[in-house]
Design an enzyme around this catalytic site. Sequence first.
Site, PDB file in Angstrom:
ATOM      1  N   GLY A  55      -6.054  -6.588   3.679  1.00 44.79           N
ATOM      2  CA  GLY A  55      -6.591  -5.754   4.849  1.00 44.79           C
ATOM      3  C   GLY A  55      -7.768  -6.274   5.457  1.00 44.79           C
ATOM      4  CB  THR A  66       0.837  -1.911   1.698  1.00 43.44           C
ATOM      5  OG1 THR A  66      -0.562  -2.321   1.426  1.00 43.44           O
ATOM      6  CG2 THR A  66       0.797  -0.676   2.876  1.00 43.44           C
TER       7      THR A  66
END
Length: 306
Positions: free
Chosen positions: A227, A173
């Site tokens: 996540g 990310t």
Amino acid sequence: MKPFAIAIHGGAGTVSKTKLTKWKREAYNQILTRAYTVGFMVLKKGGSALEAVAEAVIIMEDSHLFNAGKGSVFTHEGDFAMDAAIMDGKKLQAGAVAGVSQVRNPILLADCIMKKSKHVILSGNQALQYAKEQGLTLEDKEYFYDEFRYNQWQRALQKDKVELDHDEEKYGTVGAVALDKKGNLAAATSTGGMVNKKYGRIGDSPLIGIGTYANNKTCAISCTGHGEYFIRSVVGHDVSARMMYGGQSLEEASHEVIKVKLPKLGGRGGLIGVDKNGNVVMPFNTSGMYRGYKSFNGKEFVGIFK
């Protein structure tokens, strides 16, 4: 002088010093430095924190080195499904997109959703349709194709396994947080998700209060990691709440969440944060995190390992 600062990340994880060649490390450092420098110049000229984080993230989305935008990983179906979010700490406004393909810069789509729609998050083909209506730049599959990513996907298919974006467990990310001269905070995050992901899986990045959060009263946060654990821990808002209601500093709050709370669940990753006084934090519980920052007081840093 009123404080202003920007911090960025390009992912955290089990980054091997031996596998990361000298030239590749230098390539990462160059892009990271360019990203926070572009954002910093926006702030220095009196621009907004929102503009600064968007510009910094665009630099990383346009690089194949990171799992966002151009460097996004393949889904199980051999497509690309990108997520992004942006948040304004002044008005607590936010925009996000999940599972979108073809959009060159998902962070700009998230920004459009925040500023021009009545919604916070759009997803999939409908989000793509909205991007087309807004005149955002679209690209074909060839633009996003990368041989390293393709081979990674093929290995994952053979093992029928959902993987993090690199074989050595790197959460790729990208994100940015900033404080501008007017005292406004902003955060932005963008990702291509997990290699070989199925069933429209969505991670923490586009979820407000989890992977992305900003509040002028406390801090701006952008996360990178596994996540599912960040979602269960509501990481972004938790850091802010610890500051607002518990009286903790940004450093104390982020340390508690990343170094104590997450590991107890099995969560791996890190975050970047900046508070209303311009203090920057970049904690992570993995062996490395691609990161950098620049502050009004002349402090500047770029690094990968601890």
